[in-house]
Write an enzyme that holds these catalytic residues in place. Structure first.
Site, mmCIF file in Angstrom:
data_model
loop_
_atom_site.group_PDB
_atom_site.id
_atom_site.type_symbol
_atom_site.label_atom_id
_atom_site.label_comp_id
_atom_site.label_asym_id
_atom_site.label_seq_id
_atom_site.Cartn_x
_atom_site.Cartn_y
_atom_site.Cartn_z
ATOM 1 N N LYS A 17 -22.370 -50.980 -33.490
ATOM 2 C CA LYS A 17 -21.660 -50.056 -32.592
ATOM 3 C C LYS A 17 -21.219 -50.771 -31.306
ATOM 4 O O LYS A 17 -20.077 -50.668 -30.886
ATOM 5 C CB LYS A 17 -22.570 -48.859 -32.210
ATOM 6 C CG LYS A 17 -23.120 -48.104 -33.404
ATOM 7 C CD LYS A 17 -24.026 -46.954 -32.989
ATOM 8 C CE LYS A 17 -25.308 -47.348 -32.262
ATOM 9 N NZ LYS A 17 -26.266 -48.135 -33.068
ATOM 10 N N ARG A 129 -30.626 -61.025 -33.186
ATOM 11 C CA ARG A 129 -29.627 -60.714 -32.147
ATOM 12 C C ARG A 129 -29.948 -61.396 -30.814
ATOM 13 O O ARG A 129 -31.093 -61.496 -30.398
ATOM 14 C CB ARG A 129 -29.564 -59.204 -31.919
ATOM 15 C CG ARG A 129 -28.726 -58.854 -30.699
ATOM 16 C CD ARG A 129 -28.342 -57.422 -30.625
ATOM 17 N NE ARG A 129 -29.477 -56.525 -30.617
ATOM 18 C CZ ARG A 129 -29.360 -55.214 -30.642
ATOM 19 N NH1 ARG A 129 -28.165 -54.661 -30.711
ATOM 20 N NH2 ARG A 129 -30.418 -54.450 -30.633
ATOM 21 N N ARG A 162 -33.679 -58.895 -26.883
ATOM 22 C CA ARG A 162 -34.142 -57.617 -26.336
ATOM 23 C C ARG A 162 -35.597 -57.371 -26.712
ATOM 24 O O ARG A 162 -36.028 -57.715 -27.808
ATOM 25 C CB ARG A 162 -33.273 -56.478 -26.894
ATOM 26 C CG ARG A 162 -32.067 -56.221 -26.034
ATOM 27 C CD ARG A 162 -31.072 -55.266 -26.636
ATOM 28 N NE ARG A 162 -31.620 -54.066 -27.243
ATOM 29 C CZ ARG A 162 -30.860 -53.101 -27.756
ATOM 30 N NH1 ARG A 162 -29.543 -53.194 -27.704
ATOM 31 N NH2 ARG A 162 -31.401 -52.047 -28.314
ATOM 32 N N ARG A 173 -37.688 -47.968 -34.756
ATOM 33 C CA ARG A 173 -36.323 -47.510 -34.465
ATOM 34 C C ARG A 173 -35.626 -47.036 -35.735
ATOM 35 O O ARG A 173 -34.887 -46.057 -35.721
ATOM 36 C CB ARG A 173 -35.514 -48.636 -33.817
ATOM 37 C CG ARG A 173 -35.891 -48.843 -32.353
ATOM 38 C CD ARG A 173 -35.509 -50.208 -31.878
ATOM 39 N NE ARG A 173 -34.080 -50.392 -31.737
ATOM 40 C CZ ARG A 173 -33.504 -51.583 -31.667
ATOM 41 N NH1 ARG A 173 -34.237 -52.687 -31.732
ATOM 42 N NH2 ARG A 173 -32.201 -51.677 -31.548
#
Ligand code: AP5
Length: 218
Positions: A17, A129, A162, A173
């Protein structure tokens, strides 16, 4: 494309996203409202909201609806151009609150686009990531390798992992996504605004599909 559209990007954590929203912002001169980025800013500032949200975020849980709805409302009220909602809504209560907000602002939701990717791929995307501390752009150790190791291609900011991209948080999550957010697909399907994109293709291909939906012109 008309000038003041409202696009909701739905999708699981890691579906892409944020990656796509940043491209659409440049192409269509839209603004991106990412509730995750807003919360990370509050955490960095150590504001009351940030301190409260941080515990939920680190664990990979959703922060309370009331906090997030208030935060989004404060930002949406000042938006006068086309907007991408990235990471909001994530619960039915948020979706209903968004309907009320949009109506009271005299706007409408034009597109709800779900980027679908299976869980196994999401785990490998999230665990590799890298995010820019400065501009928030996402990279990946294997799928979107930065030109210079540890530096953002766009602003040369420092890249970091993160704290919620650790295995335990990722697992939670994804569970939270399936339980609380995935049901929004049916919520929006019944409203006739819904589009689905296969997110298991290159980021460039996903972008092409998004552009094609948005260029159909409403
Ligand atoms: P948030 O920051 O919104 O995180 P998220 O929804 O979990 O989404 P991500 O940012 O992890 O994924 P993304 O879909 O943007 O993927 P990306 O483009 O980076 O929220 C964080 C936390 O804040 C939540 O857990 C919650 O606690 C709280 N929160 C936020 N909003 C909330 C709300 N509304 N209600 C309650 N709590 C809320 O891509 C991922 C990786 O894949 C990158 O490395 C990228 O380079 C790579 N990639 C992207 N596209 C592709 C592709 N096509 N092929 C291969 N790799 C790709």
């Amino acid at each position: 494309m008309k000038k003041d559209i409202c696009l909701i990007l739905l999708g699981a954590p890691g579906a892409g996203k944020g990656t796509q929203a940043k491209q659409l912002v440049d192409i269509f001169e839209m603004i991106q409202l990412s509730t995750g980025e807003m919360l990370r800013e509050e955490v960095a500032k150590k504001s009351t909201k940030g301190i409260k949200a941080n515990e939920y975020m680190k664990a990979g849980s959703l922060v309370p609806d009331d906090l997030i709805i208030e935060m989004l409302k404060d930002r949406l009220v000042n938006v006068t151009q086309s907007v991408i909602l990235d990471g909001f809504p994530r619960t039915e209560k948020q979706a209903e609150a968004l309907d009320d907000m949009i109506e009271s602002l005299g706007k409408q939701i034009d597109y709800v686009i779900n980027i679908s990717v299976d869980d196994e791929k999401l785990i490998s995307r999230l665990s590799g990531r890298l995010v820019c501390k400065n501009c928030g752009a996402s990279f990946h150790k294997m799928f979107a390798v930065p030109l210079i190791e540890g530096k953002c291609d766009f602003c040369k900011g420092e890249l970091y992992q993160r704290s919620d991209d650790k295995p335990e948080s990722i697992k939670n999550r994804l569970e939270v996504y399936h339980k609380s957010t995935k049901p929004l697909i049916d919520f929006y399907k019944t409203k006739g605004l819904f589009y689905e994109i296969d997110g298991d293709q290159s980021a460039d291909q996903v972008l092409l599909m998004l552009k094609s939906i948005l260029s159909e012109g409403k």
